[in-house]
Design an enzyme around this catalytic site. Structure first.
Site, short mmCIF file in Angstrom:
data_model
loop_
_atom_site.label_atom_id
_atom_site.label_comp_id
_atom_site.label_asym_id
_atom_site.label_seq_id
_atom_site.Cartn_x
_atom_site.Cartn_y
_atom_site.Cartn_z
N GLU A 152 0.82 -1.21 0.00
CA GLU A 152 0.00 0.00 0.00
C GLU A 152 0.86 1.26 0.00
OE1 GLU A 152 -4.12 -1.19 2.14
OE2 GLU A 152 -2.33 -1.51 3.36
N GLU A 183 -4.35 -9.50 3.75
CA GLU A 183 -5.13 -9.15 4.93
C GLU A 183 -6.39 -9.98 5.11
OE1 GLU A 183 -2.87 -5.38 3.75
OE2 GLU A 183 -3.93 -7.01 2.72
#
Length: 285
Positions: A120, A141
Site C-alpha cells: 500500500e 489481509e
C-alpha cells in the site's frame, strides 16, 4: 538535509535534485509505529525542500522492502476506539497520500517483498519498478480476517482494474514482478542488475526538468482521477470494524504462533502462514 541524521529507520541522501531514501529497519522492515512516524516526518521535510524534485525509495534489505504492518501493534489497538466511525482518512492514509500529492515525483524501487502495508505504501507513490525474479507484492489481509486498510482497496483497482484487484485482495497470493508488470501493479519489471541503473537514470532525468512544470504536470494527471478521500474513509471504517473482531484477533494470534514476523518463516513459505491462520491450520476443503 541536516535532519537526516535524526532518522533511525531510514537513510537519506540528496544528489542533483534526487532524494534517495533507504528503508533500514531490521529484521523485516515492518511497518510499525517507529517507521510510520519517520515516514510522516520525512514526507513533511521533503515536501518543503525546494532542492528536492524527485524521491526514490529502496531498501537496505534485499529480501524485504516492507514485509507488512506490525501485527503485534494492530492487536494492541483499543477495541472501543476502533468501533467509533471516522469521517476523514486516518493517520497512515494521510502520511502515504502526502507522497502522492506533494509537488515532487515519488518512485519505489522494489527488489524484495512488499506485502500488506508495504504494498500500500508503494501504491501511493507515483511510479513503481521491480526486480524480476526477486520482487513480490501482495495483500494478504483477508486471510487474517481483515481487509487492506492502508489504501489498497482504493488504489489497486484504479491501477489494475476491479477483477484483478479482487484476485489480489481475496486470493491473498503473492504477485511476482513479471505478473505485476503485465497487470500494471508496477511500471516495469527489470532484471535485478538493471533495476538500479534504470531507476537512477530516470530519477536524474526527471530532476533535470523545471520543478514548476513537474509539479503542475503531476497535478494535471491527478485531476483526471476520481476523488479518493471518500473511498479512503469507507475503507478505514470497514478495516476498523474487522480489526476489532474476535476472528481477526484469533487469526493474528495464530499467525504469530506459526512464526509470522520472523525472518525465517516469512522467507520460507509465507503462503503457509496465510493458509495456517484458519481454525485447523489448514485451508478449507
Amino acid at each position: 538535509m541536516s535532519a537526516a541524521a535524526d532518522y533511525r529507520c531510514l537513510r537519506l541522501r540528496v544528489d542533483r535534485g534526487v532524494a534517495f531514501v533507504t528503508l533500514a529497519h531490521p529484521p523485516l522492515n515492518l511497518l510499525d509505529a517507529a517507521l510510520t512516524r519517520e515516514l510522516g516526518r520525512l514526507g513533511k521535510q521533503l515536501a518543503a525542500d525546494d532542492a528536492v524534485r524527485v524521491i526514490v525509495f529502496d531498501s537496505a534489505d534485499p529480501d524485504f522492502f516492507i514485509a507488512h504492518s506490525d501485527v503485534t501493534e494492530l492487536r494492541a489497538l483499543d477495541a472501543a476506539a476502533l468501533a467509533a466511525p471516522v469521517t476523514e482518512p486516518g493517520p497512515f492514509h494521510r502520511i502515504v497520500d502526502r507522497f502522492r500529492t506533494m509537488p515532487k515525483v515519488t518512485i519505489g524501487k522494489l527488489e524484495g517483498i512488499a506485502r500488506g502495508g508495504g504494498s500500500e505504501f508503494l501504491l501511493a507513490l507515483d511510479m513503481r519498478f521491480a526486480a524480476l525474479g526477486r520482487a513480490v507484492l501482495g495483500q494478504p489481509e483477508v486471510a487474517a480476517g481483515l481487509l487492506p486498510g492502508g489504501g489498497g482497496t482504493q488504489r489497486l483497482p484504479a491501477l489494475i482494474g476491479r477483477a484483478r484487484a479482487l484476485e489480489v485482495i481475496l486470493g491473498c497470493q503473492d504477485i511476482p514482478a513479471d505478473l505485476a508488470e503485465r497487470w500494471g501493479y508496477v511500471n516495469r519489471a527489470l532484471p535485478a542488475d538493471e533495476l538500479g541503473p534504470f531507476v537512477d537514470a530516470l530519477a536524474y532525468r526527471i530532476a533535470s526538468f523545471p520543478p514548476r512544470a513537474l509539479a503542475l504536470a503531476k497535478a494535471a494527471v491527478d485531476a483526471a482521477a476520481a476523488p479518493l478521500e471518500q473511498g479512503l474513509v469507507v475503507e478505514e471504517n470497514l478495516f476498523r470494524q474487522l480489526l476489532g473482531s474476535e476472528e481477526a484477533a484469533r487469526r493474528a494470534e495464530r499467525f504469530l504462533a506459526l512464526g509470522g514476523q520472523t525472518r525465517a518463516a516469512e522467507l520460507a513459505d509465507f503462503d503457509a502462514l496465510v493458509r495456517g491462520q484458519g481454525d485447523a491450520g489448514e485451508a478449507p476443503a
